[in-house]
Every structure is written in structure tokens, then in C-alpha cells.
Design a protein around this motif. Sequence first.
Motif, PDB file in Angstrom:
ATOM      1  N   MET A   1     113.106 153.149 -44.756  1.00 19.02           N
ATOM      2  CA  MET A   1     113.543 153.177 -43.371  1.00 19.02           C
ATOM      3  C   MET A   1     113.979 151.759 -42.985  1.00 19.02           C
ATOM      4  SD  MET A   1     111.694 154.983 -40.021  1.00 19.02           S
ATOM      5  CE  MET A   1     110.230 155.358 -40.875  1.00 19.02           C
ATOM      6  N   PRO A   2     115.070 151.616 -42.234  1.00 18.09           N
ATOM      7  CA  PRO A   2     115.533 150.292 -41.822  1.00 18.09           C
ATOM      8  C   PRO A   2     114.489 149.550 -40.985  1.00 18.09           C
ATOM      9  CG  PRO A   2     117.248 151.932 -41.449  1.00 18.09           C
ATOM     10  CD  PRO A   2     115.994 152.677 -41.822  1.00 18.09           C
ATOM     11  N   ILE A   3     114.539 148.225 -41.081  1.00 22.42           N
ATOM     12  CA  ILE A   3     113.635 147.353 -40.342  1.00 22.42           C
ATOM     13  C   ILE A   3     114.413 146.706 -39.206  1.00 22.42           C
ATOM     14  CG2 ILE A   3     112.176 145.295 -40.469  1.00 22.42           C
ATOM     15  CD1 ILE A   3     111.811 145.970 -43.479  1.00 22.42           C
ATOM     16  N   PHE A   4     113.783 146.654 -38.038  1.00 22.48           N
ATOM     17  CA  PHE A   4     114.403 146.053 -36.857  1.00 22.48           C
ATOM     18  C   PHE A   4     113.511 144.953 -36.308  1.00 22.48           C
ATOM     19  CE2 PHE A   4     116.251 150.139 -37.415  1.00 22.48           C
ATOM     20  CZ  PHE A   4     117.589 149.929 -37.136  1.00 22.48           C
ATOM     21  N   VAL A   5     114.154 143.974 -35.682  1.00 25.32           N
ATOM     22  CA  VAL A   5     113.449 142.839 -35.097  1.00 25.32           C
ATOM     23  C   VAL A   5     113.885 142.675 -33.655  1.00 25.32           C
ATOM     24  CG1 VAL A   5     113.040 140.357 -35.249  1.00 25.32           C
ATOM     25  CG2 VAL A   5     113.374 141.687 -37.342  1.00 25.32           C
ATOM     26  N   LYS A   6     112.904 142.646 -32.752  1.00 26.16           N
ATOM     27  CA  LYS A   6     113.168 142.324 -31.341  1.00 26.16           C
ATOM     28  C   LYS A   6     112.676 140.896 -31.137  1.00 26.16           C
ATOM     29  CE  LYS A   6     110.255 143.267 -28.137  1.00 26.16           C
ATOM     30  NZ  LYS A   6     109.372 143.671 -27.050  1.00 26.16           N
ATOM     31  N   ILE A   7     113.591 139.986 -30.821  1.00 23.20           N
ATOM     32  CA  ILE A   7     113.244 138.600 -30.514  1.00 23.20           C
ATOM     33  C   ILE A   7     113.335 138.467 -29.001  1.00 23.20           C
ATOM     34  CG2 ILE A   7     113.873 136.182 -30.818  1.00 23.20           C
ATOM     35  CD1 ILE A   7     115.092 137.060 -33.538  1.00 23.20           C
ATOM     36  N   GLU A   8     112.249 137.972 -28.390  1.00 23.67           N
ATOM     37  CA  GLU A   8     112.208 137.976 -26.932  1.00 23.67           C
ATOM     38  C   GLU A   8     111.844 136.620 -26.354  1.00 23.67           C
ATOM     39  OE1 GLU A   8     107.668 139.596 -26.321  1.00 23.67           O
ATOM     40  OE2 GLU A   8     109.256 141.062 -26.620  1.00 23.67           O
TER      41      GLU A   8
ATOM     42  N   MET B   1     108.833 141.287 -32.262  1.00 25.11           N
ATOM     43  CA  MET B   1     108.258 142.533 -32.745  1.00 25.11           C
ATOM     44  C   MET B   1     109.128 143.013 -33.903  1.00 25.11           C
ATOM     45  SD  MET B   1     107.166 146.023 -30.741  1.00 25.11           S
ATOM     46  CE  MET B   1     108.693 146.924 -30.641  1.00 25.11           C
ATOM     47  N   VAL B   2     108.484 143.386 -34.989  1.00 27.22           N
ATOM     48  CA  VAL B   2     109.154 143.921 -36.174  1.00 27.22           C
ATOM     49  C   VAL B   2     108.682 145.358 -36.341  1.00 27.22           C
ATOM     50  CG1 VAL B   2     109.451 143.668 -38.674  1.00 27.22           C
ATOM     51  CG2 VAL B   2     109.158 141.637 -37.243  1.00 27.22           C
ATOM     52  N   PHE B   3     109.607 146.266 -36.631  1.00 29.98           N
ATOM     53  CA  PHE B   3     109.236 147.671 -36.770  1.00 29.98           C
ATOM     54  C   PHE B   3     110.306 148.414 -37.561  1.00 29.98           C
ATOM     55  CE2 PHE B   3     111.794 147.212 -33.033  1.00 29.98           C
ATOM     56  CZ  PHE B   3     112.583 148.343 -32.956  1.00 29.98           C
ATOM     57  N   GLU B   4     109.952 149.592 -38.022  1.00 33.05           N
ATOM     58  CA  GLU B   4     110.896 150.452 -38.721  1.00 33.05           C
ATOM     59  C   GLU B   4     111.370 151.566 -37.783  1.00 33.05           C
ATOM     60  OE1 GLU B   4     109.176 151.914 -42.344  1.00 33.05           O
ATOM     61  OE2 GLU B   4     109.126 149.912 -43.247  1.00 33.05           O
ATOM     62  N   ALA B   5     112.628 151.950 -37.946  1.00 34.04           N
ATOM     63  CA  ALA B   5     113.208 153.069 -37.202  1.00 34.04           C
ATOM     64  C   ALA B   5     114.298 153.694 -38.066  1.00 34.04           C
ATOM     65  CB  ALA B   5     113.784 152.596 -35.870  1.00 34.04           C
TER      66      ALA B   5
ATOM     67  N   CYS C   1     109.850 142.073 -18.059  1.00 31.13           N
ATOM     68  CA  CYS C   1     109.110 140.852 -18.375  1.00 31.13           C
ATOM     69  C   CYS C   1     109.820 139.950 -19.377  1.00 31.13           C
ATOM     70  CB  CYS C   1     107.728 141.196 -18.921  1.00 31.13           C
ATOM     71  SG  CYS C   1     106.677 142.046 -17.724  1.00 31.13           S
ATOM     72  N   VAL C   2     110.733 140.512 -20.168  1.00 30.53           N
ATOM     73  CA  VAL C   2     111.381 139.727 -21.225  1.00 30.53           C
ATOM     74  C   VAL C   2     112.876 140.004 -21.298  1.00 30.53           C
ATOM     75  CG1 VAL C   2     109.299 139.612 -22.689  1.00 30.53           C
ATOM     76  CG2 VAL C   2     110.906 141.487 -23.004  1.00 30.53           C
ATOM     77  N   ASN C   3     113.591 139.002 -21.761  1.00 32.59           N
ATOM     78  CA  ASN C   3     114.954 139.177 -22.260  1.00 32.59           C
ATOM     79  C   ASN C   3     114.802 139.304 -23.767  1.00 32.59           C
ATOM     80  OD1 ASN C   3     116.293 138.791 -19.742  1.00 32.59           O
ATOM     81  ND2 ASN C   3     115.939 136.605 -19.942  1.00 32.59           N
ATOM     82  N   TYR C   4     115.664 140.064 -24.395  1.00 29.19           N
ATOM     83  CA  TYR C   4     115.495 140.238 -25.840  1.00 29.19           C
ATOM     84  C   TYR C   4     116.831 140.434 -26.537  1.00 29.19           C
ATOM     85  CZ  TYR C   4     116.376 145.193 -25.163  1.00 29.19           C
ATOM     86  OH  TYR C   4     116.968 146.394 -24.854  1.00 29.19           O
ATOM     87  N   GLN C   5     116.764 140.217 -27.846  1.00 29.04           N
ATOM     88  CA  GLN C   5     117.847 140.569 -28.763  1.00 29.04           C
ATOM     89  C   GLN C   5     117.252 141.515 -29.784  1.00 29.04           C
ATOM     90  OE1 GLN C   5     119.118 136.904 -30.528  1.00 29.04           O
ATOM     91  NE2 GLN C   5     120.354 136.332 -28.771  1.00 29.04           N
ATOM     92  N   LEU C   6     118.007 142.508 -30.193  1.00 34.09           N
ATOM     93  CA  LEU C   6     117.556 143.466 -31.195  1.00 34.09           C
ATOM     94  C   LEU C   6     118.484 143.383 -32.390  1.00 34.09           C
ATOM     95  CD1 LEU C   6     115.695 145.832 -32.022  1.00 34.09           C
ATOM     96  CD2 LEU C   6     117.320 147.357 -30.867  1.00 34.09           C
ATOM     97  N   HIS C   7     117.888 143.243 -33.577  1.00 33.37           N
ATOM     98  CA  HIS C   7     118.675 143.107 -34.809  1.00 33.37           C
ATOM     99  C   HIS C   7     118.106 144.020 -35.888  1.00 33.37           C
ATOM    100  CE1 HIS C   7     120.530 139.428 -33.261  1.00 33.37           C
ATOM    101  NE2 HIS C   7     119.323 139.093 -32.845  1.00 33.37           N
TER     102      HIS C   7
END
Length: 88
Positions: A1-8, A51-55, A75-81
Motif C-alpha cells: 500500500m502506498p505511504i503518505f506523509v503529512k508535514i504540518e 504523520m506517516v501512514f498508508e492509504a 490547528c495546522v497548515n499542512y502539505q500531503l505527499h
Amino acid sequence: MPIFVKIETGRVDKPTFDKYVPAHKAYVEDLIAKGHKARTGYWAEFGGGMMVFEAQSMTEAQEIIARDPLVANGCVNYQLHEWRIIVE
């Protein structure tokens, strides 16, 4: 499953942010229970985290992030990759 990263980065004062941390932690624990292999944490220096997670897809990842209490409550601004690992 692909891995995603939310940097906030934080966008509210600490008392407001801290009010939503327990809900965020519970949300991540629920993601783990559902098989998303989520991990979350903050930078040692003030002002953000990751936050790192699979989706299954970017669409699912965006839906997961939208339900995160830190995001849903502004509460946060974020980028998702999507993170593509080249060496394990």
C-alpha cells in the motif's frame, strides 16, 4: 500500500492546539487499528510535526487527513505527499 506523509506547521496558539491533541492521538490509534500503519509526532523545535501512514490512493489519503482533528479544527497548515521509498 502506498505511504503518505503529512508535514504540518501550527497555526493556532499552544492552548488551542493542545485542546485537540487527545482527539488527534485517538484518531491515529484508530488508523493503526484499521491497518494504515500510522505514526505521528512533532519536531523537537517548536512549530510543527509529521504523520506517516498508508492509504490505497491520494484520494483516500486526503480523506484521512481531512478527518484528522488537528486539520478539521484549523490547528495546522499542512502539505500531503506520497512517499516512494527507494531503499529499504
